[in-house]
Design a protein around this motif. Structure first.
Motif, short mmCIF file in Angstrom:
data_model
loop_
_atom_site.label_atom_id
_atom_site.label_comp_id
_atom_site.label_asym_id
_atom_site.label_seq_id
_atom_site.Cartn_x
_atom_site.Cartn_y
_atom_site.Cartn_z
N GLY A 142 8.40 0.85 2.89
CA GLY A 142 7.64 0.78 4.14
C GLY A 142 6.14 0.87 3.90
N ASN A 143 5.73 1.80 3.04
CA ASN A 143 4.31 1.93 2.73
C ASN A 143 3.80 0.71 1.96
OD1 ASN A 143 3.93 4.31 4.07
ND2 ASN A 143 4.12 5.59 2.27
N THR A 183 4.92 -2.32 2.21
CA THR A 183 4.82 -3.41 3.18
C THR A 183 3.58 -3.23 4.06
OG1 THR A 183 7.23 -3.44 3.19
CG2 THR A 183 6.14 -4.75 4.86
N ALA A 184 3.23 -2.00 4.40
CA ALA A 184 2.01 -1.75 5.17
C ALA A 184 0.77 -2.16 4.37
CB ALA A 184 1.92 -0.28 5.57
N PHE A 235 0.56 -5.85 4.49
CA PHE A 235 0.14 -6.30 5.81
C PHE A 235 -1.38 -6.25 5.93
CE2 PHE A 235 -1.12 -4.78 10.07
CZ PHE A 235 -0.85 -5.93 10.79
N ASN A 250 4.41 -6.33 9.80
CA ASN A 250 4.08 -5.01 10.33
C ASN A 250 5.33 -4.31 10.86
OD1 ASN A 250 2.38 -2.86 11.07
ND2 ASN A 250 2.08 -3.71 13.10
N SER A 265 7.43 -3.03 8.00
CA SER A 265 6.82 -1.81 7.47
C SER A 265 7.24 -0.59 8.27
CB SER A 265 5.30 -1.95 7.49
OG SER A 265 4.68 -0.73 7.22
N PHE A 322 9.77 2.40 6.92
CA PHE A 322 9.22 3.74 6.77
C PHE A 322 9.93 4.74 7.68
CE2 PHE A 322 6.56 7.23 8.10
CZ PHE A 322 6.22 7.78 6.88
N TYR A 365 -2.69 4.00 2.68
CA TYR A 365 -1.24 3.84 2.56
C TYR A 365 -0.80 3.91 1.10
CZ TYR A 365 0.14 2.64 7.33
OH TYR A 365 0.43 2.69 8.66
#
Length: 183
Positions: free
Chosen positions: A77-78, A80-81, A84, A106, A109, A113, A182
């Motif tokens: 998740g982080n 992917t952030a 993004f 987004n 993400s 997360f 992030y």
């Protein structure tokens, strides 16, 4: 006073940083889109795809958590952030042409997360200490969510004053900073 375990202290640090990074730049993504389009339709499209992807990934992560650890989903998740915000910085004004994939990214993400974090939080806390942990987490989380937008606006203002010929420079600086937090 109750003591937090090393795992719960680490989770509080993590969620504080995530809340800070999200509030630092999250609202400004919408303003960035608005500033370029002056139209609500692109905002609706971006947010609609973001929320749909978040919901789908959150539901799918229930299956993934049988195979992968909660920590793995948190890390993904982080990551992917970071991707993004890096995509917005790289695409710059072309980002508004790719609102559907950016919204999906987004949403992915957030879905990864939060599903990982919620499970990890539940497994790392004990029933008798959970209220204490959540109180401390909310204190630091709320402090991060209050200061994030204030500092984000300051970064945009200062960034735009440093580069008056590129009116969106402050936004790019802010998105790069958020990706770094992030990380």
């Amino acid at each position: 006073m109750k003591q937090l375990t090393p795992a719960t202290r680490a989770m509080i640090r993590l969620i504080t940083l995530v809340y800070f990074a999200g509030s630092l730049a999250g609202i400004f993504v919408n303003l960035f889109i608005w500033k370029q389009t002056q139209n609500f339709t692109p905002l609706v499209i971006y947010n609609l795809y973001s929320f749909i992807a978040l919901l789908m990934i959150y539901v799918l992560s229930g299956f993934w958590l049988k195979k992968y650890s909660a920590r793995t989903l948190i890390k993904l998740g982080n990551l992917t952030a970071i991707l993004f915000y890096a995509a917005i910085v790289i695409l710059q004004t072309d980002a508004v042409k790719l609102l559907v994939p950016l919204g999906i990214l987004n949403g992915i993400s957030g879905g990864l997360f939060w599903s990982g974090f919620n499970l990890h939080q539940y497994l790392s806390t004990y029933k008798q200490d959970r209220d204490y942990y959540l109180g401390i987490q909310e204190f630091w989380g709320n402090l991060a969510r209050i200061t994030g937008p204030l500092l984000g606006g300051l970064v945009i203002t200062l960034g735009n004053s440093l580069s008056p010929h590129q009116p969106l420079f402050g936004y790019y600086l802010l998105f790069a900073l958020s990706a770094a937090v992030y990380g």
